[in-house]
Design a protein around this motif. Sequence first.
Motif, PDB file in Angstrom:
ATOM      1  N   PRO A 286      36.149  38.959  29.303  1.00 11.02           N
ATOM      2  CA  PRO A 286      35.710  37.397  29.068  1.00 11.02           C
ATOM      3  C   PRO A 286      36.714  36.296  28.752  1.00 11.02           C
ATOM      4  CG  PRO A 286      35.005  39.277  27.600  1.00 11.02           C
ATOM      5  CD  PRO A 286      35.895  39.722  28.302  1.00 11.02           C
ATOM      6  N   PHE A 287      37.931  36.871  28.575  1.00  8.26           N
ATOM      7  CA  PHE A 287      38.957  35.986  27.959  1.00  8.26           C
ATOM      8  C   PHE A 287      39.812  35.502  29.371  1.00  8.26           C
ATOM      9  CE2 PHE A 287      38.661  38.522  24.188  1.00  8.26           C
ATOM     10  CZ  PHE A 287      38.775  37.708  23.376  1.00  8.26           C
ATOM     11  N   ARG A 288      39.812  36.511  30.348  1.00  5.70           N
ATOM     12  CA  ARG A 288      40.603  36.138  31.508  1.00  5.70           C
ATOM     13  C   ARG A 288      39.809  35.496  32.774  1.00  5.70           C
ATOM     14  NH1 ARG A 288      43.843  41.809  30.790  1.00  5.70           N
ATOM     15  NH2 ARG A 288      44.902  40.819  28.536  1.00  5.70           N
ATOM     16  N   ASN A 289      38.430  35.675  32.522  1.00  9.04           N
ATOM     17  CA  ASN A 289      37.466  35.031  33.428  1.00  9.04           C
ATOM     18  C   ASN A 289      36.451  34.313  32.623  1.00  9.04           C
ATOM     19  OD1 ASN A 289      35.712  34.104  35.235  1.00  9.04           O
ATOM     20  ND2 ASN A 289      35.280  36.126  35.977  1.00  9.04           N
ATOM     21  N   ARG A 290      36.711  33.069  32.645  1.00 10.16           N
ATOM     22  CA  ARG A 290      35.847  32.333  31.558  1.00 10.16           C
ATOM     23  C   ARG A 290      34.515  31.597  32.158  1.00 10.16           C
ATOM     24  NH1 ARG A 290      40.172  30.440  26.815  1.00 10.16           N
ATOM     25  NH2 ARG A 290      41.280  32.215  26.717  1.00 10.16           N
ATOM     26  N   GLN A 291      34.249  32.112  33.277  1.00 12.81           N
ATOM     27  CA  GLN A 291      33.079  31.466  33.937  1.00 12.81           C
ATOM     28  C   GLN A 291      31.793  31.636  33.259  1.00 12.81           C
ATOM     29  OE1 GLN A 291      32.922  29.447  36.779  1.00 12.81           O
ATOM     30  NE2 GLN A 291      35.145  29.415  36.540  1.00 12.81           N
ATOM     31  N   TRP A 292      31.730  32.457  32.455  1.00 13.57           N
ATOM     32  CA  TRP A 292      30.388  32.950  31.349  1.00 13.57           C
ATOM     33  C   TRP A 292      30.254  31.742  30.474  1.00 13.57           C
ATOM     34  CZ3 TRP A 292      31.482  32.491  26.188  1.00 13.57           C
ATOM     35  CH2 TRP A 292      32.759  32.725  25.739  1.00 13.57           C
ATOM     36  N   ASN A 293      31.104  30.878  30.201  1.00 14.51           N
ATOM     37  CA  ASN A 293      31.264  29.621  29.172  1.00 14.51           C
ATOM     38  C   ASN A 293      30.896  28.284  30.031  1.00 14.51           C
ATOM     39  OD1 ASN A 293      33.582  28.370  29.964  1.00 14.51           O
ATOM     40  ND2 ASN A 293      34.825  29.293  28.283  1.00 14.51           N
TER      41      ASN A 293
ATOM     42  N   GLN B 258      38.311  24.467  30.514  1.00 19.45           N
ATOM     43  CA  GLN B 258      37.591  25.725  30.604  1.00 19.45           C
ATOM     44  C   GLN B 258      37.006  26.348  29.499  1.00 19.45           C
ATOM     45  OE1 GLN B 258      41.115  27.886  32.584  1.00 19.45           O
ATOM     46  NE2 GLN B 258      39.590  28.141  34.295  1.00 19.45           N
ATOM     47  N   GLY B 259      36.264  25.312  28.787  1.00 19.25           N
ATOM     48  CA  GLY B 259      35.276  25.606  27.657  1.00 19.25           C
ATOM     49  C   GLY B 259      35.963  25.432  26.550  1.00 19.25           C
ATOM     50  N   ASN B 260      37.280  24.596  26.394  1.00 21.09           N
ATOM     51  CA  ASN B 260      37.836  24.356  25.198  1.00 21.09           C
ATOM     52  C   ASN B 260      38.520  25.602  24.556  1.00 21.09           C
ATOM     53  OD1 ASN B 260      38.931  22.561  23.538  1.00 21.09           O
ATOM     54  ND2 ASN B 260      36.881  22.124  22.182  1.00 21.09           N
ATOM     55  N   GLY B 261      39.074  25.693  23.300  1.00 18.14           N
ATOM     56  CA  GLY B 261      39.634  26.876  22.791  1.00 18.14           C
ATOM     57  C   GLY B 261      38.733  27.969  22.398  1.00 18.14           C
ATOM     58  N   PHE B 262      39.216  28.910  22.820  1.00 20.62           N
ATOM     59  CA  PHE B 262      38.159  30.234  22.647  1.00 20.62           C
ATOM     60  C   PHE B 262      37.526  30.326  21.469  1.00 20.62           C
ATOM     61  CE2 PHE B 262      37.335  33.694  25.553  1.00 20.62           C
ATOM     62  CZ  PHE B 262      36.519  34.593  24.869  1.00 20.62           C
ATOM     63  N   HIS B 263      38.072  30.007  20.498  1.00 18.26           N
ATOM     64  CA  HIS B 263      37.519  30.117  18.926  1.00 18.26           C
ATOM     65  C   HIS B 263      36.248  29.116  18.724  1.00 18.26           C
ATOM     66  CE1 HIS B 263      40.275  27.030  18.411  1.00 18.26           C
ATOM     67  NE2 HIS B 263      39.682  26.382  17.447  1.00 18.26           N
ATOM     68  N   ASN B 264      36.120  28.197  19.605  1.00 18.45           N
ATOM     69  CA  ASN B 264      35.135  27.150  19.563  1.00 18.45           C
ATOM     70  C   ASN B 264      33.606  27.817  20.202  1.00 18.45           C
ATOM     71  OD1 ASN B 264      35.985  24.656  18.590  1.00 18.45           O
ATOM     72  ND2 ASN B 264      37.457  25.070  20.267  1.00 18.45           N
ATOM     73  N   TRP B 265      33.878  29.021  20.432  1.00 14.98           N
ATOM     74  CA  TRP B 265      32.591  29.950  21.086  1.00 14.98           C
ATOM     75  C   TRP B 265      32.147  30.893  20.073  1.00 14.98           C
ATOM     76  CZ3 TRP B 265      29.763  28.140  25.150  1.00 14.98           C
ATOM     77  CH2 TRP B 265      30.390  27.678  25.916  1.00 14.98           C
ATOM     78  N   ASN B 266      30.946  30.742  19.423  1.00 13.08           N
ATOM     79  CA  ASN B 266      30.596  31.875  18.593  1.00 13.08           C
ATOM     80  C   ASN B 266      28.687  31.464  18.326  1.00 13.08           C
ATOM     81  OD1 ASN B 266      30.284  29.637  16.721  1.00 13.08           O
ATOM     82  ND2 ASN B 266      32.351  30.057  15.761  1.00 13.08           N
ATOM     83  N   GLY B 267      28.368  32.431  17.633  1.00 11.70           N
ATOM     84  CA  GLY B 267      26.840  32.441  17.700  1.00 11.70           C
ATOM     85  C   GLY B 267      26.358  32.830  18.842  1.00 11.70           C
ATOM     86  N   ASP B 268      25.489  31.965  19.342  1.00  9.44           N
ATOM     87  CA  ASP B 268      24.400  32.407  20.498  1.00  9.44           C
ATOM     88  C   ASP B 268      25.390  32.294  21.717  1.00  9.44           C
ATOM     89  OD1 ASP B 268      24.259  29.667  21.003  1.00  9.44           O
ATOM     90  OD2 ASP B 268      22.009  29.676  20.420  1.00  9.44           O
ATOM     91  N   MET B 269      26.512  31.473  21.708  1.00  7.14           N
ATOM     92  CA  MET B 269      27.181  31.143  22.923  1.00  7.14           C
ATOM     93  C   MET B 269      26.539  30.449  24.113  1.00  7.14           C
ATOM     94  SD  MET B 269      29.787  33.325  21.989  1.00  7.14           S
ATOM     95  CE  MET B 269      30.162  34.657  20.706  1.00  7.14           C
ATOM     96  N   LYS B 270      25.632  29.831  23.735  1.00  9.27           N
ATOM     97  CA  LYS B 270      24.858  28.874  24.535  1.00  9.27           C
ATOM     98  C   LYS B 270      25.719  27.533  24.733  1.00  9.27           C
ATOM     99  CE  LYS B 270      20.367  31.296  24.511  1.00  9.27           C
ATOM    100  NZ  LYS B 270      19.110  30.997  23.872  1.00  9.27           N
TER     101      LYS B 270
END
Lengths: 356, 121
Positions: free
Chosen positions: A304-311, A326-338
Motif C-alpha cells: 500500500p505504500f509503494r503503489n498508492r493507487q488505492w488512495n 499521490q494522496g498527500n503525506g501517508f499519515h493523512n490517511w486514516n479512519g475509513d480511508m475514503k
Amino acid sequence: MLLRLKKFVFRKFKNSAIKHHELNYLFWECTTRCNLNCLHCGSDCSKSSSFQDMPMADFLNAIDTIEKPSQNLMVVFTGGEPLLRNDIEVCGKELRKRGIKWSIVSNGHLYSEQRHNSLLNAGMGALTISLDGLKDSHNWLRNKEKSFDKVISAVELAATSNRLNFDVVTCVNQRNLKELSQLRELLIRRGVKAWRLFTIIPIGRAVKNSELLLTDRQFLELMNFIAECRKSNKINVKFSCEGYVGRYEPLVRDSYFFCRAGINIGSVLIDGSISACPNIDRSFSQGNIYKDKLYEVWQNKFEPFRNRQWNKVGQCKTCKEYKDCQGNGFHNWNGDMKNVFVCHNKKIENSRKYLN
Amino acid sequence: MKRSWLKKIIGGLSLTSAMFVFQACYGTPQDFGLDLLIEGQVKAKTTGLPIKGIKVSVAQNMQYQITDENGNFSFYTEMMDKVKLEFADVDSVQNGTYANRDTVLTDLSEKVYLNILLENK
C-alpha cells in the motif's frame, strides 16, 4: 517549460526510488513513556503509555535481519520521549558497530550537558528538538510551565556541536503563527542553523482543540513566511514533508514533495509492529518483529505504500495534482480511508480564491 | 554553512544520490557528518597498570570521557584534520596522581586506537 521538465524528471526519479525501495531511515518507537502531556499529543506520536519499553536486544535482533544495511541507513529513536531510556547510548554504540548511524527526536527536557556528552560519545549524528513558540505559547502547547527554559537550554547545548546535524521543529498553530519572525530571530541568536515548520493534523488530542489547527488563510500565511525566510541564508527554514503544497513546492523546501513512507522510511513500533512513519494509522502495519523478519517484511510487503493507487478516491480521484502529490503525506490517511484527511494544496488554493 | 553546501552538492550529483537527501516529516535530519572512533587505554608509565578516572577530552570541544577500571576509553568525535586529546588526572589522589598529557592526532582514519602512558606526579 523548465518547471514542467523538472517535475517530469522528478517523477521519473520517484518511480525509480519506489522500485528500489532502499531502507535508509528506520524509526524506532523505543518508548511511549513521556515526561510531558502536550495538548496535541497523538497528532504526531502515540499517546498510549500502557506499553513497556521494547528491550534493546529485541530491536537489535530485528536490525540483524538486515543482511547488508545501506551505507545511508540511519535509526531514529523516537517516542514518547526517548531520553527517558537510559540505554540509548549503549544501543547507539551497537548500531554504529553495525555501520548504522543514529539520531534522536526529543522534547529537550532531559537534554543536559552530561547527556549531550554521552550521546555524542556514543556516536549520535543528528538531533531534532521541538520548540513551539515564544515562552507563553510554547509552555501552553507543551502544557508545562518552565518547558521553554529547558528547551532553550537544550537548543543552546546542541548548537555547540559541529558534529551534530541538528534542527529545531515547530508545530505551527494559531497562537504561535504571529510569533514566527521573533522565534526565527531567537533561533539565529542561539546558533541554530536549521528550522523546520509543520502543522498539526486533526487527530489525537488535536481534534478537540481548534486553536491548534490553522485556517486556510493562516496556512497560506505560513507558506509565505517560509518562502520569505528562504531568501536569506541566516537560517535554513523549510516546511516539513507533511504534505504537497502545489505552487509553493519550489519555494518552501529543498526538493519537491515526496512522501517516502514505506519507500525509504520504515519503523519498528512499540509493540513490535513494522510500519513506516510512527504517525501513520496503525492499521497499515505490515508485520511484527516478534513473528516476522524485519527485512523480509521490508523487501516483500509494503504494497500500500509503494503503489498508492488505492488512495485515488474522494477528492484525490479527479485531482489534477495527483501525479505529483499521490494522496498527500501517508499519515493523512486514516479512519475509513475514503478521503484524504488534510489536503494542504486545497487549503492554499481555497485561501487564494478568497483573497482574489 | 559547510553542511548546507555539502547537501546541495550531494543532491545535485545524480538522481540516485539525491535519494538520500531527505528527512521524514517528524524525524531528524540525515547524518551527513563524518566522525571518528577514538579508543584506547591509559596506563601508568612506572607500573604498567591501567589507570581509572583519567579525563580524556577533545581540546576546544565539550566532549570528554573518564577511563574505566581497566583504563579504557572509547568515544566518537568530529573528524578534523587534527584532533588534540588531553589526558588529565581529575580525581585528586584517588587512583594515584599523574601528570597531565596532550596528544595530537593527525592523518586520521575512521578508527584510532591509542596506548597512553602517564607519568607519576
